[in-house]
Design an enzyme around this catalytic site. Structure first.
Site, PDB file in Angstrom:
ATOM      1  CE1 TYR A  78      14.969 -16.673-123.914  1.00 11.05           C
ATOM      2  CE2 TYR A  78      12.568 -17.718-124.312  1.00 11.05           C
ATOM      3  CZ  TYR A  78      13.539 -16.911-123.816  1.00 11.05           C
ATOM      4  OH  TYR A  78      12.926 -15.611-123.371  1.00 11.05           O
ATOM      5  CG  PHE A 130      14.351 -12.867 -94.692  1.00 13.96           C
ATOM      6  CD1 PHE A 130      15.324 -13.360 -93.995  1.00 13.96           C
ATOM      7  CD2 PHE A 130      14.361 -12.839 -96.163  1.00 13.96           C
ATOM      8  CE1 PHE A 130      16.577 -13.231 -94.304  1.00 13.96           C
ATOM      9  CE2 PHE A 130      15.932 -12.871 -96.566  1.00 13.96           C
ATOM     10  CZ  PHE A 130      16.894 -13.004 -95.707  1.00 13.96           C
ATOM     11  CB  THR A 131      15.911  -8.398 -95.181  1.00 13.08           C
ATOM     12  OG1 THR A 131      16.350  -9.635 -95.801  1.00 13.08           O
ATOM     13  CG2 THR A 131      16.231  -8.106 -93.830  1.00 13.08           C
ATOM     14  CG  ASP A 221      11.107 -18.444 -97.046  1.00  6.88           C
ATOM     15  OD1 ASP A 221      12.235 -19.292 -97.638  1.00  6.88           O
ATOM     16  OD2 ASP A 221      11.554 -17.073 -96.855  1.00  6.88           O
ATOM     17  CE  LYS A 264      19.581 -18.057 -98.599  1.00  4.97           C
ATOM     18  NZ  LYS A 264      19.222 -17.209 -99.455  1.00  4.97           N
ATOM     19  NE  ARG A 388      20.593 -10.145 -91.390  1.00  8.07           N
ATOM     20  CZ  ARG A 388      20.132 -10.173 -92.782  1.00  8.07           C
ATOM     21  NH1 ARG A 388      19.701 -11.353 -93.154  1.00  8.07           N
ATOM     22  NH2 ARG A 388      19.985  -8.967 -93.223  1.00  8.07           N
ATOM     23  CG  PHE A 455      20.891  -5.282 -94.798  1.00 10.52           C
ATOM     24  CD1 PHE A 455      19.538  -5.256 -94.763  1.00 10.52           C
ATOM     25  CD2 PHE A 455      21.304  -6.677 -95.322  1.00 10.52           C
ATOM     26  CE1 PHE A 455      18.779  -6.158 -95.675  1.00 10.52           C
ATOM     27  CE2 PHE A 455      20.651  -7.472 -95.998  1.00 10.52           C
ATOM     28  CZ  PHE A 455      19.454  -7.225 -96.336  1.00 10.52           C
TER      29      PHE A 455
HETATM   30  N1  PM9 Z   1      18.945 -15.034 -97.258  1.00 11.58           N
HETATM   31  C1  PM9 Z   1      20.912 -14.697 -96.113  1.00 11.58           C
HETATM   32  O1  PM9 Z   1      21.786 -14.628 -96.078  1.00 11.58           O
HETATM   33  C2  PM9 Z   1      20.772 -13.888 -98.568  1.00 11.58           C
HETATM   34  C3  PM9 Z   1      20.871 -12.596 -98.687  1.00 11.58           C
HETATM   35  S1  PM9 Z   1      20.362 -11.766 -97.198  1.00 11.58           S
HETATM   36  C4  PM9 Z   1      19.040 -10.917 -97.564  1.00 11.58           C
HETATM   37  O2  PM9 Z   1      20.112 -15.561 -95.131  1.00 11.58           O
HETATM   38  C5  PM9 Z   1      14.909 -16.449 -96.463  1.00 11.58           C
HETATM   39  C6  PM9 Z   1      14.478 -17.262 -95.409  1.00 11.58           C
HETATM   40  C7  PM9 Z   1      16.233 -16.121 -96.796  1.00 11.58           C
HETATM   41  C8  PM9 Z   1      16.704 -15.573 -98.174  1.00 11.58           C
HETATM   42  C9  PM9 Z   1      17.842 -15.054 -98.371  1.00 11.58           C
HETATM   43  C10 PM9 Z   1      15.439 -15.168 -98.905  1.00 11.58           C
HETATM   44  C11 PM9 Z   1      15.885 -14.484-100.382  1.00 11.58           C
HETATM   45  C12 PM9 Z   1      14.348 -15.442 -98.699  1.00 11.58           C
HETATM   46  N2  PM9 Z   1      13.946 -16.199 -97.647  1.00 11.58           N
HETATM   47  O3  PM9 Z   1      18.848 -14.576-101.259  1.00 11.58           O
HETATM   48  O4  PM9 Z   1      16.988 -13.779-102.871  1.00 11.58           O
HETATM   49  O5  PM9 Z   1      17.206 -16.345 -95.915  1.00 11.58           O
HETATM   50  O6  PM9 Z   1      17.916 -16.072-102.988  1.00 11.58           O
HETATM   51  O7  PM9 Z   1      16.576 -15.355-101.120  1.00 11.58           O
HETATM   52  C13 PM9 Z   1      20.148 -14.528 -97.485  1.00 11.58           C
HETATM   53  P1  PM9 Z   1      17.721 -14.942-102.180  1.00 11.58           P
END
Ligand code: PM9
Length: 465
Positions: A78, A130-131, A221, A264, A388, A455
């Protein structure tokens, strides 16, 4: 005359395939029924109904044998897991950030950071929204301000660094709200919503100077840092003989803190972190992590996943890996360019973005052409992509009206180390076919619209002429 004949030969991926995952082939009638059942939203399809899955590069990469071996080294204590220390050391060694707080994924890190740094009424400039990032800024009481160069909003513009910041826009913001209402500038490497477009080292260095003058932090980011480094190596004068790892270290050194979606670049199926250099900020981040994520030495991740992530960070920065990764995306982009399909120029690091506005000229933006094109592509060939455009942009929290972004795009996102060149050929054939019969595609309207990040779960129906 070249002395080495092999210099003229093609390059190929720096790995071979050891295990395969069968995928289902579907017929057109099955696909039409599946997309209707999914409310014309590719997020709501069952993945077993998808032939080539280009929805996202997030958590969909293939781990290496070393990463799989790392899973067996999980220390699931843990507190104080050995794998946390391995991860923390990898972050410091490769990125230079002194402190690391693991999170369940990128948005977990964004949540903690936004809560820590944003006061109600603050403004957060960034090189395009970014969303999830913008939503966490807004939920913390902040207002996102787009300060990316204008070229980033023009799909046809071939600027080599469309992720660059426009200093006139930053100066105007300081003049309007004052530097003390700007807690940080949020800089994404390889800007996702711009089409996977990089920021240059020169622009970031100038931003560092600007931020120092105004006593403003830079938050990075770093979700697609390695891909950005590749473009710097290929395009920025003076950087061509430097390694991806060296460039990555330099970028991070110019910033104060970072959020990472580790699904990623570092090729794990789940995970992320918040990293920083300031000890006091770290202390506060640990306190918030234990409330929202988990103890500060695991933050929502299993020990085994932290081990695989540490290995993935190293692999993501190998020059041959990133050359093949971005090279595969460029291969698909080149196929579409040669067929005259309008795509975002230049081809980005993680995806090819179709310009849905230019492809579906008969569909007005309020009938969501990118959403319609993504649904049509799936019905045509079983290729899953992601909208997008206006659907992703959501509604303005003040006016309640649809935000209408300049770009209305469909993203063909290439998972890392997963698909072959033949898969890319099939994707290109389907897109080219649709392009030539675009007039058959109908616009869409919402039948169900979630309040936030619509979305993901929104549902639609075709608008009959
Ligand atoms: N990006 C993508 O498909 C995953 C879901 S779509 C909202 O591109 C950036 C630049 C991203 C991103 C996720 C996140 C969030 C932050 N910054 O999905 O929570 O491209 O791990 O990361 C998606 P998490």
């Amino acid at each position: 005359m070249k002395s080495y004949p092999f210099e003229r030969r093609s390059w190929a991926e720096p790995y071979k395939i050891k295990m395969v995952e069968p995928i289902k082939m579907t017929d057109p009638a099955e696909r039409r029924a599946a997309i209707a059942e999914a409310g014309y939203n590719t997020f709501l399809l069952r993945s077993e109904d998808v032939y080539i899955d280009l929805l996202t590069d997030s958590g969909t990469g293939a781990m290496s044998d070393r990463q799989w071996a790392g899973l067996m080294m999980g220390d699931e204590a843990y507190a104080g897991s050995r794998n946390f220390h391995t991860l923390r050391d990898a972050v410091e060694r490769h990125y230079g950030y002194r402190y690391t707080v693991p999170t369940h994924q990128g948005r977990g890190a964004e949540h903690l950071l936004s809560k820590l740094l944003i006061q109600s009424g603050d403004h957060i400039p960034g090189n395009m929204y970014f969303t999830t990032t913008r939503l966490h800024q807004e939920l913390a009481g902040g207002v996102f301000v787009d300060v990316v160069i204008d070229e980033a909003h023009d799909p046809a513009n071939t600027h080599p660094f469309k992720g660059n910041v426009d200093f006139d826009k930053l100066d105007a913001l300081v003049a309007e709200v004052g530097a003390d209402r700007i807690p940080y500038v949020c800089i994404a490497t390889c800007v996702n919503m711009a089409g996977g477009q990089p920021i240059s080292l020169q622009n970031l260095t100038a931003l560092r100077r600007w931020c120092d003058q105004h006593r403003i932090m830079i938050v990075h980011d770093m979700t697609r840092l390695a891909e950005n480094c590749y473009f710097i190596q290929q395009r920025e004068p003076g950087q061509e003989s430097r390694s991806i790892a060296e460039i990555a270290y330099d970028i991070c050194k110019l910033t104060d803190a970072a959020t990472m979606s580790a699904k990623k670049d570092p090729m794990v199926n789940i995970g992320g972190f918040l990293a920083m250099n300031d000890e006091q900020l770290y202390d506060k981040a640990c306190n918030l992590a234990v409330i929202y994520e988990g103890l500060h030495t695991y933050g929502g991740m299993a020990g085994r996943d932290m081990e695989a992530l540490a290995i993935g960070i190293t692999e993501s920065l190998h020059d041959n890996h990133i050359k093949a990764r971005v090279g595969q995306v460029a291969y698909l982009g080149d196929l579409l360019n040669r067929s005259g399909v309008p795509i975002v120029q230049p081809t980005g690091g993680h995806a090819v973005f179709l310009n849905a506005r230019a492809i579906l000229r008969h569909i007005p933006q309020e009938h969501y052409p990118a959403q319609a094109l993504a649904a049509a592509l799936y019905a045509d060939s079983g290729v899953r992509s992601m909208e997008r455009g206006a659907v992703s942009a959501g509604r303005d929290p003040k006016t309640g009206r649809d935000r209408m972004p300049k770009m209305e795009l469909v993203r063909l996102t290439i998972p890392r180390r997963v698909y072959t060149q033949a898969h890319m050929d099939v994707v290109a054939e389907s897109v080219v076919d649709l392009y030539h019969h675009a007039e058959k595609i109908k616009g869409l309207r919402f039948t169900y619209e979630p309040e936030m990040l619509r979305f993901f779960r929104g549902r639609f129906e075709p608008i009959e002429p």
